[in-house]
Design a protein around this motif. Sequence first.
Motif, PDB file in Angstrom:
ATOM      1  N   SER A  65       0.800  -1.228   0.000  1.00  0.00           N
ATOM      2  CA  SER A  65       0.000   0.000   0.000  1.00  0.00           C
ATOM      3  C   SER A  65       0.834   1.280   0.000  1.00  0.00           C
ATOM      4  CB  SER A  65      -0.933   0.004   1.219  1.00  0.00           C
ATOM      5  OG  SER A  65      -1.949  -0.947   1.090  1.00  0.00           O
ATOM      6  N   VAL A  66       1.825   1.372   0.875  1.00  0.00           N
ATOM      7  CA  VAL A  66       2.614   2.603   0.962  1.00  0.00           C
ATOM      8  C   VAL A  66       3.423   2.811  -0.314  1.00  0.00           C
ATOM      9  CG1 VAL A  66       4.380   3.828   2.274  1.00  0.00           C
ATOM     10  CG2 VAL A  66       2.688   2.437   3.477  1.00  0.00           C
ATOM     11  N   ASP A  67       3.983   1.738  -0.835  1.00  0.00           N
ATOM     12  CA  ASP A  67       4.700   1.805  -2.109  1.00  0.00           C
ATOM     13  C   ASP A  67       3.758   2.256  -3.216  1.00  0.00           C
ATOM     14  OD1 ASP A  67       6.822   1.505  -3.912  1.00  0.00           O
ATOM     15  OD2 ASP A  67       6.389  -0.606  -4.283  1.00  0.00           O
ATOM     16  N   ASN A  68       2.533   1.758  -3.206  1.00  0.00           N
ATOM     17  CA  ASN A  68       1.545   2.158  -4.215  1.00  0.00           C
ATOM     18  C   ASN A  68       1.275   3.658  -4.176  1.00  0.00           C
ATOM     19  OD1 ASN A  68       1.338  -0.509  -4.910  1.00  0.00           O
ATOM     20  ND2 ASN A  68      -0.697  -0.811  -4.048  1.00  0.00           N
ATOM     21  N   LEU A  69       1.128   4.186  -2.975  1.00  0.00           N
ATOM     22  CA  LEU A  69       0.842   5.614  -2.839  1.00  0.00           C
ATOM     23  C   LEU A  69       2.027   6.457  -3.308  1.00  0.00           C
ATOM     24  CD1 LEU A  69      -0.921   5.341   0.603  1.00  0.00           C
ATOM     25  CD2 LEU A  69      -2.026   6.066  -1.523  1.00  0.00           C
ATOM     26  N   ALA A  70       3.235   6.000  -3.005  1.00  0.00           N
ATOM     27  CA  ALA A  70       4.424   6.719  -3.474  1.00  0.00           C
ATOM     28  C   ALA A  70       4.506   6.689  -4.994  1.00  0.00           C
ATOM     29  CB  ALA A  70       5.672   6.102  -2.857  1.00  0.00           C
ATOM     30  N   LYS A  71       4.151   5.563  -5.582  1.00  0.00           N
ATOM     31  CA  LYS A  71       4.173   5.449  -7.049  1.00  0.00           C
ATOM     32  C   LYS A  71       3.088   6.319  -7.681  1.00  0.00           C
ATOM     33  CE  LYS A  71       6.433   0.999  -7.930  1.00  0.00           C
ATOM     34  NZ  LYS A  71       7.328   1.017  -6.782  1.00  0.00           N
ATOM     35  N   ALA A  73       2.082   9.127  -6.419  1.00  0.00           N
ATOM     36  CA  ALA A  73       2.601  10.494  -6.291  1.00  0.00           C
ATOM     37  C   ALA A  73       3.636  10.805  -7.374  1.00  0.00           C
ATOM     38  CB  ALA A  73       3.212  10.691  -4.905  1.00  0.00           C
ATOM     39  N   ARG A  74       4.425   9.812  -7.765  1.00  0.00           N
ATOM     40  CA  ARG A  74       5.453  10.011  -8.789  1.00  0.00           C
ATOM     41  C   ARG A  74       4.921   9.820 -10.195  1.00  0.00           C
ATOM     42  NH1 ARG A  74       8.548   6.854  -4.983  1.00  0.00           N
ATOM     43  NH2 ARG A  74       8.274   4.990  -6.307  1.00  0.00           N
ATOM     44  N   GLY A  75       3.645   9.477 -10.329  1.00  0.00           N
ATOM     45  CA  GLY A  75       3.063   9.277 -11.648  1.00  0.00           C
ATOM     46  C   GLY A  75       3.456   7.963 -12.293  1.00  0.00           C
ATOM     47  N   GLU A  76       3.912   6.995 -11.495  1.00  0.00           N
ATOM     48  CA  GLU A  76       4.326   5.706 -12.032  1.00  0.00           C
ATOM     49  C   GLU A  76       3.158   4.754 -12.235  1.00  0.00           C
ATOM     50  OE1 GLU A  76       7.536   4.117  -9.701  1.00  0.00           O
ATOM     51  OE2 GLU A  76       8.593   6.033  -9.672  1.00  0.00           O
ATOM     52  N   CYS A  77       2.013   5.083 -11.670  1.00  0.00           N
ATOM     53  CA  CYS A  77       0.790   4.344 -11.958  1.00  0.00           C
ATOM     54  C   CYS A  77      -0.374   5.327 -11.891  1.00  0.00           C
ATOM     55  CB  CYS A  77       0.587   3.162 -11.018  1.00  0.00           C
ATOM     56  SG  CYS A  77       0.635   3.540  -9.265  1.00  0.00           S
ATOM     57  N   LEU A  99      -1.640  13.784  -1.927  1.00  0.00           N
ATOM     58  CA  LEU A  99      -2.125  13.227  -3.178  1.00  0.00           C
ATOM     59  C   LEU A  99      -3.520  13.769  -3.502  1.00  0.00           C
ATOM     60  CD1 LEU A  99      -1.104   9.486  -2.782  1.00  0.00           C
ATOM     61  CD2 LEU A  99      -0.368  11.013  -4.615  1.00  0.00           C
ATOM     62  N   GLU A 100      -3.748  14.011  -4.783  1.00  0.00           N
ATOM     63  CA  GLU A 100      -5.081  14.401  -5.256  1.00  0.00           C
ATOM     64  C   GLU A 100      -5.671  13.203  -5.976  1.00  0.00           C
ATOM     65  OE1 GLU A 100      -4.994  17.953  -7.542  1.00  0.00           O
ATOM     66  OE2 GLU A 100      -4.061  19.147  -5.959  1.00  0.00           O
ATOM     67  N   LEU A 101      -6.672  12.603  -5.337  1.00  0.00           N
ATOM     68  CA  LEU A 101      -7.249  11.371  -5.851  1.00  0.00           C
ATOM     69  C   LEU A 101      -8.744  11.514  -6.046  1.00  0.00           C
ATOM     70  CD1 LEU A 101      -5.350   8.904  -3.480  1.00  0.00           C
ATOM     71  CD2 LEU A 101      -4.739   9.529  -5.822  1.00  0.00           C
TER      72      LEU A 101
END
Length: 294
Positions: A65-71, A73-77, A99-101
């Motif tokens: 989950s935390v990795d997902n949120l970081a990705k 934020a970086r536009g990787e997903c 994050l804007e979700l």
Amino acid sequence: MTPNLLTWCRRLCALACFAAPAVHAESLSLCTARADGNYYAAGQIIQSRADADRLRLTLLETAGSVDNLAKLARGECDAAIVQLDAYLVYQETHRKSRLELARPNYLYEEFVHLICRRDAGIQTIEDLADASAKHRILIGEPESGSAATWRSFTLLDPSYAAVASEPVGGMQALAELQKTNGASCMIYVSGLRSQFSAAVNDAGDSLQLVSVDDPDLDEARFAGERIYRFREIPSGTYPGLEAGRKRRDRKTLTVGATLFVSQRWAAEHDDAHRYLVDTILRAKPAILERVAPK
């Protein structure tokens, strides 16, 4: 109509068909977790329900989950499946770059599993805080949802921050827990009877499932709604962890596994976003069957 005119009409019709614009399928990259876990499986089910001519989903393996949120934020997903409490912890620790979700899509509930050594003398999670100097807990890998859940607990009740914790998860944590003078407990978040839970249950001679019933942990809110909800893990779910003990339901907290979409992607692909939401709704029965086997 003369033969020549008929021939020209046929040619014009053929040209018009070739010139018709092809339907363009939008692409969406979805961050999940490990390929053997429920998040990846949920992504596969959603992917299978989507018409590839309208929406092409690419699944990305991640650390959680935390990795997902970081990705995100970086536009990787473009979208990610995360625990709702992990999202709140992330936003709290990134106040200047939140994050804007788009509106979240709830998938299913996951259960907090607190597994402790039987000789540690721990019957409820509050026993950890009451004797914090004696205990050590394994909270999952740094970018996992389980680690975020423990972080959330320490924010809700600072007494848990006094318990020594280590960012170790999965089979490594299970092995550490069974060592002589090993950690007292480990915590992880998953659906009931997950693949990892089966491994924990098989090692149950020296381990037990401990109640997570501290009312202070039920205070978190998101948009006015509770983040955690108390649920019972039914007796018999993990017979190995109950061996030699009186069988009874164990109270714990649940948290929503939630699919978030980048606000940028949702705004740029309005029709595809609506189609994605519809696809998620159609996929949910199969997802629930996968993550909550009878």
